[in-house]
Design a protein around this motif. Structure first.
Motif, PDB file in Angstrom:
ATOM      1  N   PRO A  49     111.764  30.569 105.402  1.00 46.33           N
ATOM      2  CA  PRO A  49     111.333  32.053 105.471  1.00 46.33           C
ATOM      3  C   PRO A  49     110.189  32.256 106.310  1.00 46.33           C
ATOM      4  O   PRO A  49     109.942  33.209 107.043  1.00 46.33           O
ATOM      5  CB  PRO A  49     110.975  32.257 103.822  1.00 46.33           C
ATOM      6  N   THR A  50     109.249  30.939 106.399  1.00 45.66           N
ATOM      7  CA  THR A  50     108.037  31.225 107.062  1.00 45.66           C
ATOM      8  C   THR A  50     108.572  31.363 108.732  1.00 45.66           C
ATOM      9  O   THR A  50     107.757  32.080 109.376  1.00 45.66           O
ATOM     10  CB  THR A  50     107.182  29.941 107.004  1.00 45.66           C
ATOM     11  N   GLY A  51     109.254  30.404 109.341  1.00 40.70           N
ATOM     12  CA  GLY A  51     109.707  30.655 110.387  1.00 40.70           C
ATOM     13  C   GLY A  51     110.191  31.959 110.755  1.00 40.70           C
ATOM     14  O   GLY A  51     110.110  32.721 111.985  1.00 40.70           O
ATOM     15  N   ALA A  52     111.226  32.223 109.963  1.00 45.18           N
ATOM     16  CA  ALA A  52     112.035  33.809 110.188  1.00 45.18           C
ATOM     17  C   ALA A  52     111.006  34.770 110.357  1.00 45.18           C
ATOM     18  O   ALA A  52     110.934  35.650 111.150  1.00 45.18           O
ATOM     19  CB  ALA A  52     113.024  33.908 109.014  1.00 45.18           C
ATOM     20  N   GLY A  56     110.151  37.122 113.314  1.00 44.67           N
ATOM     21  CA  GLY A  56     110.187  38.431 113.259  1.00 44.67           C
ATOM     22  C   GLY A  56     109.013  39.415 113.605  1.00 44.67           C
ATOM     23  O   GLY A  56     108.878  40.580 114.188  1.00 44.67           O
ATOM     24  N   TRP A  57     107.904  38.838 113.298  1.00 42.66           N
ATOM     25  CA  TRP A  57     106.668  39.379 113.395  1.00 42.66           C
ATOM     26  C   TRP A  57     106.390  39.465 115.073  1.00 42.66           C
ATOM     27  O   TRP A  57     105.773  40.716 115.539  1.00 42.66           O
ATOM     28  CB  TRP A  57     105.404  38.712 112.771  1.00 42.66           C
ATOM     29  N   LEU A  58     106.597  38.304 115.825  1.00 44.29           N
ATOM     30  CA  LEU A  58     106.493  38.408 117.139  1.00 44.29           C
ATOM     31  C   LEU A  58     107.365  39.273 117.954  1.00 44.29           C
ATOM     32  O   LEU A  58     106.881  39.918 118.796  1.00 44.29           O
ATOM     33  CB  LEU A  58     106.762  36.812 117.487  1.00 44.29           C
ATOM     34  N   PRO A  67     107.509  47.359 110.611  1.00 41.56           N
ATOM     35  CA  PRO A  67     107.706  45.901 110.447  1.00 41.56           C
ATOM     36  C   PRO A  67     109.132  45.569 110.039  1.00 41.56           C
ATOM     37  O   PRO A  67     109.409  44.553 109.607  1.00 41.56           O
ATOM     38  CB  PRO A  67     106.850  45.905 109.038  1.00 41.56           C
ATOM     39  N   TRP A  68     109.946  46.152 110.375  1.00 39.46           N
ATOM     40  CA  TRP A  68     111.370  46.236 110.317  1.00 39.46           C
ATOM     41  C   TRP A  68     111.994  44.831 110.779  1.00 39.46           C
ATOM     42  O   TRP A  68     112.817  44.299 109.908  1.00 39.46           O
ATOM     43  CB  TRP A  68     112.219  47.386 110.956  1.00 39.46           C
ATOM     44  N   LEU A  69     111.937  44.290 111.990  1.00 40.56           N
ATOM     45  CA  LEU A  69     112.381  43.182 112.163  1.00 40.56           C
ATOM     46  C   LEU A  69     111.868  41.784 111.408  1.00 40.56           C
ATOM     47  O   LEU A  69     112.676  41.053 111.138  1.00 40.56           O
ATOM     48  CB  LEU A  69     112.113  42.849 113.743  1.00 40.56           C
ATOM     49  N   MET A  70     110.479  41.961 111.039  1.00 39.79           N
ATOM     50  CA  MET A  70     110.017  40.760 110.246  1.00 39.79           C
ATOM     51  C   MET A  70     110.563  40.797 108.788  1.00 39.79           C
ATOM     52  O   MET A  70     110.804  40.113 108.418  1.00 39.79           O
ATOM     53  CB  MET A  70     108.499  41.157 110.193  1.00 39.79           C
ATOM     54  N   LEU A  71     110.992  41.975 108.072  1.00 38.86           N
ATOM     55  CA  LEU A  71     111.382  42.069 107.018  1.00 38.86           C
ATOM     56  C   LEU A  71     112.867  41.689 107.016  1.00 38.86           C
ATOM     57  O   LEU A  71     113.240  40.873 106.106  1.00 38.86           O
ATOM     58  CB  LEU A  71     111.201  43.749 106.429  1.00 38.86           C
ATOM     59  N   GLY A  72     113.555  42.006 108.086  1.00 38.71           N
ATOM     60  CA  GLY A  72     114.874  41.633 108.087  1.00 38.71           C
ATOM     61  C   GLY A  72     115.286  40.169 108.418  1.00 38.71           C
ATOM     62  O   GLY A  72     115.992  39.720 107.598  1.00 38.71           O
TER      63      GLY A  72
END
Length: 94
Positions: A49-52, A56-58, A67-72
């Protein structure tokens, strides 16, 4: 006074265990496979989860979709982590 007796007892026990191991030819024990499996599970539950979420944040910062890609990807990271934990749990500890 009590600490001196405890330290003396610990030293005597350590010497007795060393003598007994030398007498029986027992090598120091390695951690059991179950311990290693537990460490792998912990790494999966933290790392995936941390890596994903980081990826996503990047991507969110780069594409401007916060924040959609990070949450997904965070949800996807949890799914992957639990799938890997399930696969690890199917392995037989020795």
């Amino acid at each position: 006074m009590a600490d001196d007796r405890q330290t003396d007892l610990d030293a005597r026990l350590a010497r007795a265990c060393a003598v007994e191991d030398a007498r029986t030819g027992v090598a120091p024990r390695a951690p059991a496979k179950g311990y290693a499996q537990g460490s792998r599970i912990l790494a999966e539950l933290i790392g995936a989860p941390t890596g994903a979420a980081l990826i996503g944040w990047l991507l969110d910062r780069w594409l401007g979709t916060a924040p959609w890609l990070m949450l997904g990807l965070l949800v996807l990271g949890f799914v992957v982590a639990f799938r890997n934990v399930y696969r690890i749990s199917l392995e037989r500890p020795e």
